[in-house]
Design a protein around this motif. Sequence first.
Motif: not given
Length: 115
Positions: A91-111
């Motif tokens: 993310e933004n050119g830097k390796k990102k350590k995963q947090s304890s959150k294990n879900t991602l949400e992508f919203t408002n995708i046209h059906r």
Amino acid sequence: TNSKENYLFKSAEGGETTTTEGMPFVGCYNNLNDGALFPLPEGLLFFKPPLFIPRSLLASISCGRGSGGSRYVDMIVQLESPSEHENSGIENGKKKKQSSKNTLEFTNIHREELS
């Protein structure tokens, strides 16, 4: 997915993932970020800001939105054991350590982009 309706990204002949407009991505939001989600054989790429989720970290993907006739769909991505290893996501050119959150949400995708 375990929901009543299963959705898949529409694919063009030859297996290349495209939208109904012929684009290789769908517009959506990740948190408050408006961007584009590219479903790739190697994983999922969200751009703006850049975030790559390798296929090896994907446990499940489910799409839907409560009852009603909304023209938008939300996609929930469940990740494998996020606390056990560092995410190879960038993310933004830097390796990102995963947090304890294990879900991602992508919203408002046209059906209509999902079938």
